[in-house]
Motif scaffolding. Structure first.
Motif, PDB file in Angstrom:
ATOM      1  N   LYS A  56       5.310  12.544   3.590  1.00 25.37           N
ATOM      2  CA  LYS A  56       5.454  11.223   4.205  1.00 25.37           C
ATOM      3  C   LYS A  56       5.090  10.147   3.190  1.00 25.37           C
ATOM      4  N   ARG A  57       5.773   9.008   3.256  1.00 23.44           N
ATOM      5  CA  ARG A  57       5.493   7.883   2.367  1.00 23.44           C
ATOM      6  C   ARG A  57       4.588   6.886   3.085  1.00 23.44           C
ATOM      7  N   TYR A  58       3.518   6.466   2.397  1.00 19.77           N
ATOM      8  CA  TYR A  58       2.550   5.515   2.943  1.00 19.77           C
ATOM      9  C   TYR A  58       2.582   4.231   2.138  1.00 19.77           C
ATOM     10  N   PHE A  59       2.670   3.108   2.845  1.00 20.47           N
ATOM     11  CA  PHE A  59       2.669   1.786   2.227  1.00 20.47           C
ATOM     12  C   PHE A  59       1.327   1.094   2.407  1.00 20.47           C
ATOM     13  N   ASP A  60       0.378   1.801   2.991  1.00 17.72           N
ATOM     14  CA  ASP A  60      -0.945   1.240   3.263  1.00 17.72           C
ATOM     15  C   ASP A  60      -1.949   2.390   3.346  1.00 17.72           C
ATOM     16  N   CYS A  61      -3.208   2.059   3.462  1.00 14.63           N
ATOM     17  CA  CYS A  61      -4.235   3.085   3.636  1.00 14.63           C
ATOM     18  C   CYS A  61      -3.933   3.871   4.905  1.00 14.63           C
ATOM     19  N   THR A  62      -4.359   5.123   4.946  1.00 16.54           N
ATOM     20  CA  THR A  62      -4.083   5.977   6.088  1.00 16.54           C
ATOM     21  C   THR A  62      -5.333   6.746   6.505  1.00 16.54           C
ATOM     22  N   LYS A  63      -5.328   7.209   7.738  1.00 13.28           N
ATOM     23  CA  LYS A  63      -6.388   8.091   8.224  1.00 13.28           C
ATOM     24  C   LYS A  63      -5.849   9.511   8.379  1.00 13.28           C
ATOM     25  N   ASP A  64      -4.656   9.762   7.876  1.00 13.07           N
ATOM     26  CA  ASP A  64      -4.040  11.083   7.971  1.00 13.07           C
ATOM     27  C   ASP A  64      -4.960  12.129   7.329  1.00 13.07           C
ATOM     28  N   GLY A  65      -5.442  13.081   8.126  1.00 10.51           N
ATOM     29  CA  GLY A  65      -6.321  14.125   7.626  1.00 10.51           C
ATOM     30  C   GLY A  65      -7.763  13.687   7.441  1.00 10.51           C
ATOM     31  N   SER A  66      -8.139  12.518   7.966  1.00  4.97           N
ATOM     32  CA  SER A  66      -9.475  11.973   7.732  1.00  4.97           C
ATOM     33  C   SER A  66      -9.909  11.106   8.907  1.00  4.97           C
ATOM     34  N   LEU A  67     -11.196  10.915   9.052  1.00  2.00           N
ATOM     35  CA  LEU A  67     -11.707   9.990  10.060  1.00  2.00           C
ATOM     36  C   LEU A  67     -11.716   8.553   9.547  1.00  2.00           C
TER      37      LEU A  67
END
Length: 133
Positions: A56-67
Motif C-alpha cells: 500500500k502507498r502512504y502519503f502521510d503517517c500511518t498506524k498500520d501495524g502500530s498503536l
C-alpha cells in the motif's frame, strides 16, 4: 502485595506506552536494533512521503501495524522507520487538482459535512490523498 502490583503496573504501562511489540525498526547506525534508539541514531531521520508498505502507498503517517503513528525513512519500507511527531504529518499542497479543477486554498467541495480539506499531493484525482485543514 501492593508493591508487587505497583511494579507490575509500571512494567505493563511501559510496554503499552513504549509499544515494545511494534513495527520492526530495523538496524541503524552503530548497529542499534531496537526501535526505541533507532529513531535517535539515523542521521537523516526524516519521514519520506509517499512510501510503500505492505503493498500500500502512504502519503502521510500511518498506524498500520502500530498503536502510534509512524513513517518510513525510505520510499519503499525497508525496516527503517520512526514515530511521527506533530511536524511530520502531511502538509497541504497548493494548487491541487480535484475533479479536474485547480484549487489554491482549502475547500469544502465534495465534503459531506462541509469541512475544509486539501490535497497532500498536487493531483488529488490521481492520488486520492487528503487531509482536513
Amino acid at each position: 502485595m501492593a508493591l508487587h502490583l505497583g511494579i507490575f503496573l509500571i512494567w505493563a504501562g511501559a510496554f503499552v506506552f513504549l509499544q515494545l511489540d511494534h513495527v520492526d525498526g530495523g538496524e541503524g547506525v552503530c548497529g542499534a536494533k531496537d526501535g526505541l534508539t533507532m529513531s535517535l541514531i539515523f542521521a537523516d531521520n526524516q519521514c519520506v512521503f509517499p512510501f510503500d508498505y505492505s503493498g500500500k502507498r502512504y502519503f502521510d503517517c500511518t498506524k498500520d501495524g502500530s498503536l502510534y503513528s509512524w513513517c518510513s525513512l525510505t520510499t519503499s519500507y525497508s525496516g527503517r522507520w520512526r514515530y511521527c511527531t506533530d511536524t511530520d504529518f502531511a502538509k497541504c499542497v497548493f494548487p491541487f487538482i480535484y475533479n479536474g479543477q485547480k484549487f489554491y486554498k482549502c475547500t469544502t467541495a465534495g465534503s459531506l459535512l462541509w469541512n475544509y480539506w486539501c490535497s497532500v499531493t498536487a493531483d488529488y484525482d490521481r492520488d486520492g490523498a487528503w487531509r482536513y485543514c
